[in-house]
Design an enzyme around this catalytic site. Structure first.
Site, short mmCIF file in Angstrom:
data_model
loop_
_atom_site.label_atom_id
_atom_site.label_comp_id
_atom_site.label_asym_id
_atom_site.label_seq_id
_atom_site.Cartn_x
_atom_site.Cartn_y
_atom_site.Cartn_z
N ALA A 1 0.83 -1.04 -0.12
CA ALA A 1 0.02 0.17 -0.15
C ALA A 1 0.93 1.28 -0.11
CB ALA A 1 -0.84 0.06 1.24
N GLU B 1 2.84 2.19 -6.50
CA GLU B 1 3.06 1.33 -7.93
C GLU B 1 2.36 2.17 -9.02
OE1 GLU B 1 1.67 0.19 -5.22
OE2 GLU B 1 2.29 -1.69 -4.69
N ASP C 1 10.66 32.38 -36.05
CA ASP C 1 10.58 33.27 -37.11
C ASP C 1 9.64 34.28 -37.05
OD1 ASP C 1 11.19 33.83 -39.94
OD2 ASP C 1 9.99 32.31 -40.92
N ASP D 1 10.85 26.11 -40.80
CA ASP D 1 9.87 25.72 -41.48
C ASP D 1 10.82 25.01 -42.96
OD1 ASP D 1 10.92 27.68 -43.01
OD2 ASP D 1 9.06 28.91 -43.39
N ASP E 1 16.48 24.22 -41.85
CA ASP E 1 16.17 24.47 -40.60
C ASP E 1 16.25 23.25 -39.90
OD1 ASP E 1 15.71 27.32 -40.99
OD2 ASP E 1 13.52 26.88 -41.54
N ASN F 1 0.29 8.11 1.58
CA ASN F 1 0.74 6.74 1.76
C ASN F 1 1.87 6.82 3.07
OD1 ASN F 1 -0.71 5.87 -0.58
ND2 ASN F 1 1.28 5.47 -1.55
N GLU G 1 -0.35 6.28 6.29
CA GLU G 1 -0.90 4.84 6.34
C GLU G 1 0.44 4.16 7.14
OE1 GLU G 1 -2.14 2.73 3.08
OE2 GLU G 1 -2.67 4.41 2.05
N ASN H 1 -5.81 1.83 -0.11
CA ASN H 1 -4.77 1.85 -1.43
C ASN H 1 -5.65 1.63 -2.60
OD1 ASN H 1 -2.12 2.11 -2.34
ND2 ASN H 1 -2.34 -0.11 -3.20
N ASP I 1 -5.91 5.90 -3.80
CA ASP I 1 -4.96 6.05 -4.60
C ASP I 1 -5.21 6.46 -6.14
OD1 ASP I 1 -3.53 6.00 -2.23
OD2 ASP I 1 -2.16 4.44 -2.92
#
Length: 903
Positions: free
Chosen positions: A296, A300, A342, A623, A627, A689, A692, A728, A732
């Site tokens: 948790a 990830e 430009d 362009d 360039d 997190n 927790e 989680n 999350d």
């Protein structure tokens, strides 16, 4: 796999090759035949990595060591339940499996959504090709080109496939394929014998670019059968390097993973040492708690959420006319500190109109212009590639269209009547002029030249006056130079037109001498109104705007002043001056100069390199074919979608579909906003997190003080494994994604650019997340203590009710933190209702939490107990301590920042 013509086409007659491929060399393939060949041979693209099946991508969501640990612990839990008589239903096992599967499915959905967004962007940015089908010129995606297609090639085109030249003469840059540094001349003449790729002058090859000339070629090989495809097959696939942002997120994940594993190990050891862990079930419960805590706590979902945020942001850019070709460029856009643009068409409207004409003895507007002035317009129209369409409209470059429009308005077409164009030397940014050879039945053949006044005047020996052609002496040259400067000072673009009797039957550069000047034409291209606002916005954001143009220095300075890029009267640095500068002088010049005029493509590259050496993050527009080096060298290469060449678009990171400078600034704003939102969900996820982790860690270590114990000595923790995994899943994914969709901050374009290499999470942000995590843990454990009969505060509830209350307080704290995490300093009440996605995610999460607390089967599954209305009210009130504590910290930070600003 696409088909290819059998024998070497470079040594055979072009018409024989066309006949073998069953294609009309004048009308090309029919649309139906092209579609049939595309179906038969496949798309004209190099082989990509084989697409991973969906089921494998789903399984990949489980490919995480922590998930393996969790599944292993779950299996042990099931075995223990079975071995001890399998009494009751194994809710814990089922819940953990459901949560793990739900996490995997949500991760797959996020990954799929990101992949689809990227694929859509790739389709938008795909190269195109001009082909003749059914006798008509049409543009098709490059991957739809088939063997037998008749390509119409011109300067600036990227060659989409290997092809045999049928007609025309052109030059191709083949460095990407052969390493040849200079363009190679191509013609339709067959080779006397087979040759190496670099010497096949009758062929053009996929991946190369046309730098000059025009021609038609019949496609002989596509996809992996091209010479480029053969090289690709030998090299094999290579993986792209991760971006700095991706590396930072990966590094963050590793650090967090190691830290949490260490904490989980301490938690497991603490429980083992302080509790009577006797049965296999007790051991499994302890292991599950530690593993669930690690699963948790490690976010990830960060890479998936980041990819979705980037992809959706880039899709928003595309809707605003900025196609970003790769997600990594978004990070750089958010850090851009210099935009080199430009002038024509980007900062100006690209609506050219002839507003002033200068001759040897007259200057004025086109109205009532004398014959010499009208001749300048007429022969300037002759020396161009613009044309009149069937409906009477004009087609071509805006400057050349302006000549045609003025010629029609002045009724000057008769002055060049009877002249037929037979040859030309094309305009290029190095030559800065164009010459056309025209024949006439009754009059002498003529060479007409149109280009930059300084270039054309240097090749003139005479000037046309009302009384006839006279010598261009120093006095007349000085008068003309003064008049040209006057036009440029008023922001006009100036072009000189000159003629001479044709010295040969072909147009050659050496014939552009001993010319007779007809006149100098002043054209106006007013600045875009939106460009003025965009320049001001960019400057307010700490982004310096630099104008780089091929126009006259005075014209460039006048337009730059009108746009607010520089103060009126600021000088421009010319290409000639740049050429004379060494690297040290250039390094000093780029720090102060914001206007560059009369520059060649190689000057653009030097300017970009010098700015980057000074630590700037540079966006560069371009362009043309030449360039491309500057576009590749710049941190962000920006190609024009309307007027740009295919080569420029392939070299660039971003394509403007409207060629508008304001779109660049809007894209920078979007890039900043995306990075801002990534910081938002990092702040939310990591702080939550951490809350927790600290809740479980401090709850286990300080269990005796909280009164957290069981009479039978069984393992007791403030949160169970299933509850941790539920938090989680609940908080999350949905809220984190919603936080990443937050509308951008009001002051986004008032901040300084982000320094390259600066960490996404700075010291202040780490401090804020630690503060939030500690407050969450203290409030959650305080709730537990308040409900339990022992501890600091005497309560009267059982362990399940106390844990449910603490569990609920932690969930609500997480959800309120989603609002607080939107800004490090701004109050959470600012624009509280601006993000409906966040409110929707919060509402769904609250509803699910209510279900877990009150639905009987979920009570069994998650070891929760129903709460009364009064207990819900108490839990909500306690959870509100977290956002209030965060608001107090923000107030302190705002006060500190104000004091620092005053100081």
């Amino acid at each position: 796999m696409a088909a290819a013509v059998g024998t070497d086409p470079s040594t055979r007659d072009a018409l024989d090759v066309a006949r073998d491929l069953d294609v009309d060399p004048a009308r090309g393939l029919t649309a139906a035949e092209a579609a049939a060949r595309l179906e038969r041979d496949g798309a004209n693209r190099l082989e990509a990595e084989r697409r991973v099946p969906a089921w494998r991508r789903v399984l990949a969501q489980f490919a995480d060591p922590l998930v393996y640990l969790l599944l292993a612990a779950t299996l042990i839990s099931f075995v223990a339940w079975w071995a001890e008589g399998h009494e009751g239903f194994p809710y814990e096992v089922v819940v953990i499996l459901v949560v793990v599967i739900a996490n995997a499915v949500l991760g797959f959905v996020q990954e799929q959504r990101s992949a689809e967004a990227v694929a859509a962007l790739q389709r938008m940015a795909a190269a195109s090709a001009a082909v003749i089908r059914d006798g008509a010129l049409t543009r098709v995606p490059a991957f739809d080109v088939v063997v037998g297609d008749l390509l119409a090639l011109a300067e600036g085109d990227a060659v989409p496939a290997d092809a045999r030249l049928v007609e025309g003469s052109l030059w191709a840059a083949e460095a990407p394929l052969t390493g040849e540094s200079t363009p190679v001349t191509k013609s339709a003449a067959p080779l006397p014998e087979p040759a190496e790729v670099g010497d096949r002058t009758s062929m053009v090859f996929a991946g190369t670019a046309i730098t000059r000339g025009t021609g038609r070629a019949v496609v002989t090989a596509t996809a992996m059968d091209t010479e480029t495809g053969k090289v690709a097959r030998m090299l094999g696939a290579t993986e792209s390097d991760p971006t700095p942002l991706e590396r930072e997120i990966a590094r963050l994940g590793r650090v967090l993973g190691l830290a949490v594993l260490a904490i989980a190990a301490v938690v497991i050891a603490s429980v083992m040492l302080t509790r009577d862990v006797e049965t296999l079930t007790d051991v499994v419960d302890v292991l599950l708690l530690g593993v669930a805590l690690a699963v948790a706590a490690v976010p990830e979902g960060l890479p998936a959420i980041m990819s979705v945020t980037l992809a959706l942001g880039v899709q928003r850019m595309a809707k605003r006319n900025a196609i970003v070709k790769d997600l990594a460029s978004v990070e750089t856009l958010g850090s851009a500190s210099v935009v080199c643009s430009d002038k024509t068409g980007t900062l100006t409207q690209n609506r050219m109109a002839v507003t002033r004409i200068v001759t040897a003895d007259w200057e004025g507007p086109p109205d009532d212009a004398p014959r010499t002035a009208r001749e300048a317009v007429a022969f300037g129209s002759l020396a161009s590639d613009a044309s009149v369409a069937g409906d009477g409209s004009f087609e071509g470059d805006p400057t050349e269209v302006a000549f045609l429009a003025a010629e029609r308005a002045l009724e000057a077409e008769a002055l060049r009547s009877g002249f037929d164009r037979v040859d030309a030397v094309a305009f290029s940014s190095e030559r800065r002029r164009m010459s056309v050879l025209a024949t006439h039945d009754a009059r002498a053949d003529l060479l007409a030249v149109k280009g930059a006044p300084d270039v054309v005047l240097a090749r003139c020996s005479r000037v046309r006056a009302e009384e006839g052609d006279v010598r261009l002496d120093a006095d007349r040259r000085g008068a003309l130079d003064a008049a040209i400067d006057g036009l440029a000072d008023r922001g006009m673009r100036t072009l000189a037109v000159a003629v001479r009797e044709a010295p040969a039957d072909t147009a050659e550069e050496e014939h552009e001498a001993d010319l007779t000047l007809l006149g100098v034409v002043g054209l106006e291209d007013p600045p875009r109104e939106e460009a003025r606002h965009a320049v001001a916005e960019a400057q307010a954001a700490g982004i310096r705007v630099v104008m780089i143009t091929g126009d006259h220095p005075r014209t460039a300075s006048a337009i730059a002043a009108q746009l607010g890029i520089v103060e009126p009267g600021a000088p421009a640095l010319t290409g000639a001056e740049l050429t004379r500068m060494d690297e040290a002088a250039l390094a000093a010049a780029v720090r102060e100069t914001s206007i560059y005029a009369r520059v060649a493509p190689e000057h653009k590259l030097r300017i970009v390199d010098a700015l980057q050496a000074h630590g700037e993050v540079v966006a560069m527009t371009g362009d043309g074919v030449n360039d491309a080096p500057a576009l590749r060298s710049a941190d962000i290469g920006v190609a024009m979608g309307r007027g740009g060449t295919e080569v420029a678009r392939e070299a660039a990171n971003m394509i403007l579909t409207d060629d508008d400078f304001a779109t660049i600034v809007e894209a920078v704003r979007e890039g900043r906003g995306i990075l801002d939102n990534i910081k938002r969900f990092l702040r939310y996820l990591l702080a939550s997190n951490l809350g927790e982790v600290l809740t479980v860690f401090l709850g286990v270590v300080g269990a005796a003080w909280l009164g957290l114990h069981a009479e039978n000595g069984a393992v007791v923790a403030p949160l169970l494994a299933t509850q941790i995994l539920w938090i989680n899943l609940l908080t999350d994914l949905g809220p984190a994604l919603a936080v990443s969709a937050e509308p951008y901050a009001d002051d986004l374009m008032e901040r300084r650019p982000r320094r390259p290499g600066s960490p996404m999470i700075d010291r202040r942000m780490w401090g804020g997340m630690a503060y939030v995590g500690i407050v969450m843990a203290v409030v959650t454990l305080g709730t537990f203590d308040l409900f339990l009969p022992d501890g600091f505060i005497e309560g009267g509830q059982d362990v399940d009710t106390a844990r449910t209350a603490a569990f609920t307080v932690l969930v609500i704290s997480h959800l309120t933190n989603a609002f607080s995490a939107r800004s490090e300093e701004t109050t959470m009440f600012h624009r509280l209702t601006a993000n409906p996605w966040l409110w929707g995610a919060i509402a769904l999460s609250v509803a699910l939490q209510v279900a877990v607390v009150h639905v009987p089967v979920l009570n069994e599954a998650f070891s929760t107990a129903p709460l009364s209305a009064q207990q819900w009210a108490l839990c909500t009130a306690l959870a509100m301590i977290v956002p209030l504590a965060i608001e107090a910290r923000k107030a302190v930070l705002r006060s500190r920042d104000r004091r620092a600003a005053r100081a």
